[in-house]
Design an enzyme around this catalytic site. Structure first.
Site, PDB file in Angstrom:
ATOM      1  N   LYS A 194     -49.457  21.029  13.995  1.00 19.27           N
ATOM      2  CA  LYS A 194     -49.957  19.665  13.738  1.00 19.27           C
ATOM      3  C   LYS A 194     -48.885  18.911  12.968  1.00 19.27           C
ATOM      4  O   LYS A 194     -48.024  19.533  12.317  1.00 19.27           O
ATOM      5  CB  LYS A 194     -51.234  19.735  12.903  1.00 19.27           C
ATOM      6  N   ASP A 247     -53.440  11.809  17.742  1.00 16.37           N
ATOM      7  CA  ASP A 247     -54.593  12.069  16.859  1.00 16.37           C
ATOM      8  C   ASP A 247     -54.925  10.716  16.230  1.00 16.37           C
ATOM      9  O   ASP A 247     -54.543   9.667  16.796  1.00 16.37           O
ATOM     10  CB  ASP A 247     -54.242  13.134  15.801  1.00 16.37           C
TER      11      ASP A 247
HETATM   12  P1  NDP Z   1     -58.610   7.193  16.587  1.00 17.67           P
HETATM   13  O1  NDP Z   1     -57.516   6.784  15.699  1.00 17.67           O
HETATM   14  O2  NDP Z   1     -58.614   6.785  18.015  1.00 17.67           O
HETATM   15  O3  NDP Z   1     -60.016   6.752  15.971  1.00 17.67           O
HETATM   16  C1  NDP Z   1     -60.438   7.164  14.718  1.00 17.67           C
HETATM   17  C2  NDP Z   1     -61.719   6.429  14.377  1.00 17.67           C
HETATM   18  O4  NDP Z   1     -62.225   6.926  13.149  1.00 17.67           O
HETATM   19  C3  NDP Z   1     -61.495   4.935  14.191  1.00 17.67           C
HETATM   20  O5  NDP Z   1     -62.685   4.267  14.539  1.00 17.67           O
HETATM   21  C4  NDP Z   1     -61.229   4.829  12.694  1.00 17.67           C
HETATM   22  O6  NDP Z   1     -61.551   3.542  12.180  1.00 17.67           O
HETATM   23  C5  NDP Z   1     -62.180   5.884  12.165  1.00 17.67           C
HETATM   24  N1  NDP Z   1     -61.656   6.474  10.919  1.00 17.67           N
HETATM   25  C6  NDP Z   1     -60.432   6.999  10.690  1.00 17.67           C
HETATM   26  N2  NDP Z   1     -60.311   7.420   9.433  1.00 17.67           N
HETATM   27  C7  NDP Z   1     -61.477   7.147   8.854  1.00 17.67           C
HETATM   28  C8  NDP Z   1     -61.968   7.325   7.544  1.00 17.67           C
HETATM   29  N3  NDP Z   1     -61.210   7.883   6.585  1.00 17.67           N
HETATM   30  N4  NDP Z   1     -63.245   6.929   7.291  1.00 17.67           N
HETATM   31  C9  NDP Z   1     -64.016   6.357   8.265  1.00 17.67           C
HETATM   32  N5  NDP Z   1     -63.603   6.164   9.531  1.00 17.67           N
HETATM   33  C10 NDP Z   1     -62.357   6.550   9.802  1.00 17.67           C
HETATM   34  O7  NDP Z   1     -58.677   8.793  16.466  1.00 17.67           O
HETATM   35  P2  NDP Z   1     -59.402   9.829  17.433  1.00 17.67           P
HETATM   36  O8  NDP Z   1     -60.628   9.248  18.006  1.00 17.67           O
HETATM   37  O9  NDP Z   1     -58.372  10.389  18.337  1.00 17.67           O
HETATM   38  O10 NDP Z   1     -59.762  10.990  16.391  1.00 17.67           O
HETATM   39  C11 NDP Z   1     -61.035  11.062  15.733  1.00 17.67           C
HETATM   40  C12 NDP Z   1     -61.271  12.487  15.261  1.00 17.67           C
HETATM   41  O11 NDP Z   1     -61.255  13.369  16.385  1.00 17.67           O
HETATM   42  C13 NDP Z   1     -60.216  13.044  14.291  1.00 17.67           C
HETATM   43  O12 NDP Z   1     -60.861  13.930  13.396  1.00 17.67           O
HETATM   44  C14 NDP Z   1     -59.289  13.832  15.203  1.00 17.67           C
HETATM   45  O13 NDP Z   1     -58.585  14.843  14.512  1.00 17.67           O
HETATM   46  C15 NDP Z   1     -60.317  14.420  16.167  1.00 17.67           C
HETATM   47  N6  NDP Z   1     -59.797  14.877  17.446  1.00 17.67           N
HETATM   48  C16 NDP Z   1     -59.150  14.018  18.302  1.00 17.67           C
HETATM   49  C17 NDP Z   1     -58.695  14.458  19.518  1.00 17.67           C
HETATM   50  C18 NDP Z   1     -58.102  13.544  20.520  1.00 17.67           C
HETATM   51  O14 NDP Z   1     -57.878  13.973  21.655  1.00 17.67           O
HETATM   52  N7  NDP Z   1     -57.834  12.283  20.197  1.00 17.67           N
HETATM   53  C19 NDP Z   1     -58.830  15.887  19.915  1.00 17.67           C
HETATM   54  C20 NDP Z   1     -59.594  16.676  18.990  1.00 17.67           C
HETATM   55  C21 NDP Z   1     -60.030  16.185  17.805  1.00 17.67           C
HETATM   56  P3  NDP Z   1     -60.603   2.263  12.457  1.00 17.67           P
HETATM   57  O15 NDP Z   1     -60.950   1.793  13.840  1.00 17.67           O
HETATM   58  O16 NDP Z   1     -60.977   1.290  11.376  1.00 17.67           O
HETATM   59  O17 NDP Z   1     -59.180   2.743  12.341  1.00 17.67           O
END
Ligand code: NDP
Length: 450
Positions: A125, A165
């Site tokens: 990572k 991510d």
């Molecule tokens: P994105 O950046 O696309 O979206 C993240 C979302 O979560 C956004 O809506 C963001 O808000 C919100 N967010 C981020 N940090 C916080 C926080 N501290 N408190 C509240 N909301 C928060 O990321 P992903 O959708 O790709 O990832 C989401 C989760 O899924 C993570 O835990 C990641 O590790 C996990 N994951 C992702 C994978 C992938 O293929 N993308 C695979 C496996 C796991 P805002 O819109 O305001 O930025």
């Protein structure tokens, strides 16, 4: 068990400030007790001691120039954890909260997740404390290029293959890949999540969200239930949340919540996916805009959240899909979900539930799919992207989605059967950890003392 306690103490002693890493290690090693008791080869070969210390931790500075011509400096890292079953693989996170403890917890989890997919991929990572919020296109591009100026020497299609991510989506992967190609004069599958016309895989964008819902379906089959007609709550509004909602709607379920870093939306009439995609994928704006444009929606700013509570989990639902970030669902939230009749929690995010919340779900014997199993669809299709790159043959959406579906079914049955085998029937945390661990640990033993 003394052995697992010793491992936890070793991690705390070596990395005292890395709290999320302690949490991830604790969750894994505690659930490994049944296999460690049954076979002494793992302790004899010091497998846990070797697993908790990454093969390599690379820290570097990223220096770039903003639109005002001011020089900016960020910290970045790539943690190459374990490559016993394949090249290091795992995403890059760009977020101001990024620190070594967060990247280490994610990299550690990734070892077991990748093992569960049955593909030949190891765990790693990386990321940076760079905040993409409010940056111009030019700033994002210059940061990504500066980041790759160092990273390129550590990665490779058969060495280490990063992906996206939080804060790293298709746009960032494009800039990172472009710089890698420029520096090395090589066009190879060194990153996944690429765009379709230069080596990406169909269904990669949808994979984590769709996979998480497929996993929920598998859990629900065991209790003769389906998602059709059911109210669901989802957190986050990024890649994982959006495609979780898309698949839920395709199956006739009604997702009613989304959230972001500033607040949450409760839309009793069901989330408007077209509007959500427009706000988050095109405008890159806050969810406040959703409430302005959809009258049935109620917006709550994070400033108004009651202390110690994430209101997403207090909306009555049949199933919950945490899809934002780590530790976003605590023990109070878990109790509220259970009190309101929630029957299923399938984690799209990594480690979204605290350890105490996980214990609540397991004790209540609801269908609980831990992130490392339920969200493995993303990395699985990244693995399929690597296979398509290596054979220079792109696959259709339907074929890739079918493969994803099969992989999620296999992950569920592997975790479920392994839990039975080790006397913890129904506990998918233990089942997934033991199954993921066994494959990697046996490979390490086969390959000698390294
Ligand atoms: P994105 O950046 O696309 O979206 C993240 C979302 O979560 C956004 O809506 C963001 O808000 C919100 N967010 C981020 N940090 C916080 C926080 N501290 N408190 C509240 N909301 C928060 O990321 P992903 O959708 O790709 O990832 C989401 C989760 O899924 C993570 O835990 C990641 O590790 C996990 N994951 C992702 C994978 C992938 O293929 N993308 C695979 C496996 C796991 P805002 O819109 O305001 O930025």
């Amino acid at each position: 068990m003394n052995y697992t306690n010793n491992i936890l103490n070793l991690v705390k002693e070596k990395y005292p400030a890395q709290l999320e890493f302690h949490q991830a290690v604790r969750e894994v090693v505690e659930s490994l007790v049944p296999i460690l008791n049954r076979y002494n080869k793992y302790q004899k070969n010091a497998i846990l001691e070797r697993l908790v210390i990454p093969d390599r931790e690379i820290y570097f500075r990223v220096t770039w120039t903003d639109d005002e011509g001011k020089i900016q400096v960020n910290r970045a890292c790539r943690i190459e954890f374990n490559a016993a079953i394949g090249p290091y693989k795992g995403g890059l996170r760009f977020h101001p909260s990024v620190n070594p403890g967060i990247i280490k917890f994610l990299g550690f989890e990734q070892i077991f997740k990748n093992s569960l997919t049955t593909l030949a991929i190891g765990g790693g990572k990386g990321g940076s404390d760079f905040d993409p919020k409010g940056k111009s296109e030019g700033e994002i591009m210059r940061f990504c290029q500066a980041f790759m100026n160092e990273l390129y020497r550590h990665i490779g299609a058969n060495t280490d293959v990063p992906a996206g991510d939080i804060g790293v989506g298709g746009r960032e992967i494009g800039y990172l890949f472009g710089q890698y190609r420029k520096l090395t004069n090589r066009f190879d599958g060194v990153l996944t999540g690429k765009a379709l016309n230069w080596g990406g895989s169909l269904a990669r964008t949808e994979a984590t969200g769709y996979g998480c819902v497929y996993f929920a379906q598998e859990m629900l089959k065991e209790i003769n239930e389906t998602l059709e007609g059911k109210t669901c709550v989802v957190s986050g509004s990024g890649n994982v949340a959006i495609y979780t909602i898309e698949k839920l709607q395709q199956l006739g379920a009604k997702p009613v919540t989304i959230s972001d870093q500033k607040g949450m939306i409760y839309d009793e009439s069901g989330i408007d996916l077209v509007l959500l995609k427009d706000i988050k994928e095109v405008r890159r704006a806050s969810l406040e805009e959703y409430a302005k444009e959809k009258k049935s929606a109620k917006y709550t700013s994070i400033k108004d959240y009651p202390q110690g509570i994430n209101p997403v989990w207090h909306i009555p639902c049949f199933a919950a899909f945490p899809s934002a970030t780590q530790n976003e669902l605590n023990v109070n939230d878990a109790k509220a979900l259970l009190k309101n009749g929630c029957k299923c929690v399938s984690e799209g995010a990594n480690m979204p539930s605290t350890i105490e919340a996980v214990h609540e779900f397991i004790n209540a014997k609801i269908c609980y799919g831990p992130g490392k199993a339920a969200n493995a669809g993303g990395v699985a299709v990244s693995g399929l992207e690597m296979a398509q790159n290596a054979s220079m043959t792109p696959w259709s959406f339907e074929y890739t989605d079918k493969k994803l579906h099969q992989i999620m079914e296999n992950i569920f049955s592997n975790a479920s059967e392994t839990a039975k085998e080790f006397g913890v029937k129904g506990n998918l945390v233990a089942g997934a950890n033991i199954a993921g661990f066994r494959k990697v640990a046996d490979a390490m033993i086969d390959q000698g003392v390294l």
